[in-house]
Design an enzyme around this catalytic site. Structure first.
Site, short mmCIF file in Angstrom:
data_model
loop_
_atom_site.label_atom_id
_atom_site.label_comp_id
_atom_site.label_asym_id
_atom_site.label_seq_id
_atom_site.Cartn_x
_atom_site.Cartn_y
_atom_site.Cartn_z
N TYR A 14 0.82 -1.21 0.00
CA TYR A 14 0.00 0.00 0.00
C TYR A 14 0.86 1.27 0.00
CZ TYR A 14 -4.74 -1.83 0.70
OH TYR A 14 -5.95 -2.43 0.54
N LYS A 60 3.20 -15.19 1.88
CA LYS A 60 3.55 -16.12 0.82
C LYS A 60 5.07 -16.24 0.78
CE LYS A 60 1.43 -16.76 -3.05
NZ LYS A 60 1.05 -18.21 -3.08
N ASP A 109 -2.76 -17.94 0.37
CA ASP A 109 -3.77 -18.52 -0.52
C ASP A 109 -4.41 -19.76 0.12
OD1 ASP A 109 -1.33 -19.86 -0.74
OD2 ASP A 109 -1.55 -20.30 -2.88
N ASP A 166 -6.41 -7.18 3.69
CA ASP A 166 -7.55 -6.55 3.03
C ASP A 166 -8.45 -7.62 2.41
OD1 ASP A 166 -9.06 -4.36 2.02
OD2 ASP A 166 -8.05 -4.57 0.08
N ASP A 170 -12.24 -9.32 3.95
CA ASP A 170 -13.51 -9.30 3.21
C ASP A 170 -14.09 -10.71 3.10
OD1 ASP A 170 -13.33 -6.55 2.74
OD2 ASP A 170 -14.02 -6.75 0.66
#
Ligand code: IPM
Ligand code: MG
Length: 368
Positions: free
Chosen positions: A142, A192, A225, A249, A253
């Site tokens: 970000y 990751k 993932d 983020d 969600d």
């Protein structure tokens, strides 16, 4: 002693209408529980751009630094899509997070029993779910440099940089371990590390902090993932999840939808303690400004109301009153109050934003 101070930044879209209901709730705690706040209000996001040509003025930024807590509604809308990146509504929110150094973003995903059948997952997968995602909020892709869009040869190239320092990882890891100790004592860290060096460092630093300072907490690691997959498969295996800004983020969600609606979930963004011992703090719903339903009384105010409950707990040391408010939300849901986002196939009549707020206040009254 002076009353604690609250800065309300309702923002854009459904922000102002959900915040109106929160103001009722804040007023209730003043009238009925003697919890008075000095409330001030200001602009952030698109509305600030309309008024001042910037999504956050320096004066508002300064106010946010001074108050005990900031309560934010939502920012953004299609009207601002074509603005230059530097003045987009979202930049106002990102500036608040960055300059207040709110590095630990707490995003609980809790399934209210009355909504367990409403999730897209089966009841037994989500009933009783109570997990906490801690998202690093001030760094990573970000904010990393270099960034931008430039031309190489005859084509454009878009660049963002994932960058984490050791100390940035260590401090958010500590927040996760501290919180886990007050819950089920379990942290799962997601990155990751199989493809990203920043992920390798993330895993190393989290492991070091764990061994050195929190060996009593159970720690596991997962690729982000696979974590997304496990969140959908069997979310109750998790207690606290700690992850970086971008993965957080996305994962938050996804976790939100486990509980039935994005309209339900609050968040707290916390920084280092101020001189008075309180953490720098901003509270906001996880949902966005939902411009498609703004101004129609369709928005669910619960996420914003529950964000105020988090403020009571994390900024004002009023865990009991926070629980009272959360119980009131539980009661109205059990009584069948549903904004349109919570209706699904149930075929009931929806209530308006205002009716939901009034019902929560009535449930608070009944709690006395
Ligand atoms: C969130 C939002 C923000 C983010 C946007 C509005 C900048 O999606 O808080 O999750 O990407 O962090
Ligand atoms: Mg988001």
């Amino acid at each position: 002693m002076a009353n604690p101070s609250l800065l309300i930044l309702a923002g854009d879209g459904i922000g102002p209408e959900v915040m109106d209901e929160v103001k009722k709730v804040i007023g209730w705690f003043g009238d009925k529980r003697g919890l008075e706040f000095d409330v001030s209000e200001d602009l952030v996001g698109g509305c600030a751009y309309d008024a001042h040509g910037t999504p956050l003025t320096d004066a508002t930024m300064e106010k946010a630094q001074q108050v005990d807590a900031v309560l934010l509604g939502a920012v953004g809308g299609p009207k601002y899509d074509d603005l230059d990146f530097s003045v987009k509504p979202e930049r106002g929110l990102l500036r608040l997070r960055k300059e207040m150094d709110l590095y630990a973003n707490l995003r609980p995903a809790q399934c209210f029993d009355a909504l367990a059948d409403f999730s897209s997952l089966k009841r037994d997968v989500v009933a009783g779910l109570d997990i906490m995602i801690i998202r690093e909020l001030t760094s990573g892709v970000y904010f990393g440099e270099p960034r931008g869009i430039h031309t190489e040869g005859n084509e454009r190239v878009g660049i963002n940089t994932q960058r984490y320092t050791e100390s940035e990882i260590a401090r958010v890891a500590r927040s996760a371990f501290e919180l886990a100790r007050k819950r089920s004592n379990k942290v799962c860290s997601m990155e990751k590390a199989n493809v990203m060096e920043s992920g390798v460092l993330w895993r190393q630093v989290v492991t070091e902090v764990h061994e050195r300072e929190y060996p009593d907490v159970e720690l596991s690691h997962m690729y982000a993932d696979a974590g997304a997959m496990q969140l959908c498969r069997w979310p109750k295996q998790f207690d606290v999840i700690v992850t970086d800004n971008l993965f957080g983020d996305l994962l938050s969600d996804a976790a939100a939808m486990l509980t039935g609606s994005l309209g339900m979930l609050p968040s707290a963004s916390l920084g280092a303690p101020m001189a008075n011992g309180r953490p720098k703090a901003l509270y906001e719903p996880v949902h966005g400004s939902a411009p498609d339903i703004a101004g129609q009384g369709k928005a669910n105010p619960i996420a914003c109301v529950l964000s105020f409950a988090m403020a009571l707990r994390y900024s004002f040391d009023k865990g009991d009153e926070a629980t009272r408010l959360e119980d009131a939300v539980n009661t109205v849901l059990a009584d069948g109050y549903r904004t349109p986002d919570l209706l699904g196939e149930e075929g009931k009549d929806p209530v308006t934003t205002k009716q939901m707020g009034d019902a929560i206040v009535a449930a608070l009254d009944a709690s006395l």
